[in-house]
Write an enzyme that holds these catalytic residues in place. Structure first.
Site, PDB file in Angstrom:
ATOM      1  N   HIS A 112       0.835  -1.198   0.000  1.00  0.00           N
ATOM      2  CA  HIS A 112       0.000   0.000   0.000  1.00  0.00           C
ATOM      3  C   HIS A 112       0.875   1.255   0.000  1.00  0.00           C
ATOM      4  CE1 HIS A 112      -2.477   3.037   2.359  1.00  0.00           C
ATOM      5  NE2 HIS A 112      -3.009   2.974   1.164  1.00  0.00           N
ATOM      6  N   ASP A 172       6.596   5.769 -21.803  1.00  0.00           N
ATOM      7  CA  ASP A 172       6.730   5.573 -23.243  1.00  0.00           C
ATOM      8  C   ASP A 172       8.116   5.056 -23.616  1.00  0.00           C
ATOM      9  OD1 ASP A 172       8.527   7.852 -23.603  1.00  0.00           O
ATOM     10  OD2 ASP A 172       6.778   9.158 -23.555  1.00  0.00           O
ATOM     11  N   TYR A 177       5.577  12.128 -24.124  1.00  0.00           N
ATOM     12  CA  TYR A 177       4.914  12.526 -22.876  1.00  0.00           C
ATOM     13  C   TYR A 177       3.808  11.548 -22.466  1.00  0.00           C
ATOM     14  CZ  TYR A 177       7.271  16.765 -24.371  1.00  0.00           C
ATOM     15  OH  TYR A 177       8.197  17.665 -24.822  1.00  0.00           O
ATOM     16  N   ASN A 182       3.346   9.144 -20.196  1.00  0.00           N
ATOM     17  CA  ASN A 182       3.885   8.579 -18.959  1.00  0.00           C
ATOM     18  C   ASN A 182       2.881   8.792 -17.835  1.00  0.00           C
ATOM     19  OD1 ASN A 182       6.552   8.292 -20.281  1.00  0.00           O
ATOM     20  ND2 ASN A 182       6.563  10.512 -20.145  1.00  0.00           N
TER      21      ASN A 182
END
Length: 158
Positions: free
Chosen positions: A22, A30, A130, A132
């Site tokens: 947790h 990418d 971008y 990600n």
């Protein structure tokens, strides 16, 4: 192969997701991301696009509901609110699995720093820039006593 599991969930990826606790985070990035440099644990899924991998991971990973923000995406340069089509797809995918959670944009070094601290990094072959995202693992709550169904079943059945 296992019943009911997305085949993108490789043995290494399933082991990693199960081993996370947790609050641990996992990044899905990418093909251009500096994964080798930033990963504590690197899982390669070359040849696969980010959205199917994100969908597969979200099919088994609970998202943390103990914190206000648990899903983060990279931004287009320093443009915090700019959404490329891949960002819209990530947000839509997350909304299907976690409809009450927002995808929070993180700019440059804030995103990179969080990835470097993450439990693991999944490097996809996604060609879009971008693309990600970071997911923070939550918990699976046990069922109420007496609701596990079959007599003699382990009380830890979720």
């Amino acid at each position: 192969m296992l019943k009911g599991l997305d085949p993108l969930l490789s043995p290494e990826l399933l082991l990693t997701l199960r081993a996370m606790g947790h609050g641990d985070e996992i990044a899905i990035v990418d093909g251009n991301y500096p994964g080798v440099e930033h990963a504590r644990r690197l899982i390669r899924l070359d040849g696969h696009h980010l959205i199917p991998v994100l969908n597969a991971v979200l099919s088994v990973l609970p998202i943390d509901d103990f914190v206000a923000e648990a899903i983060f995406r990279s931004t287009v340069k320093a443009e915090r609110d700019k959404l490329d089509p891949v960002h819209e797809e990530m947000i839509d995918c997350c909304a299907r699995h976690e409809p009450h959670r927002q995808v929070v944009p993180l700019i440059g070094q804030d995103f990179y720093g969080r990835v470097k601290a993450a439990h693991a990094l999944i490097q996809t072959g996604e060609p879009r820039l971008y693309a990600n995202i970071i997911l923070r693992k939550g918990v699976i709550y046990p069922k109420e006593p007496g609701t596990h169904g079959t007599a003699g079943v382990d009380p830890f059945v979720y």
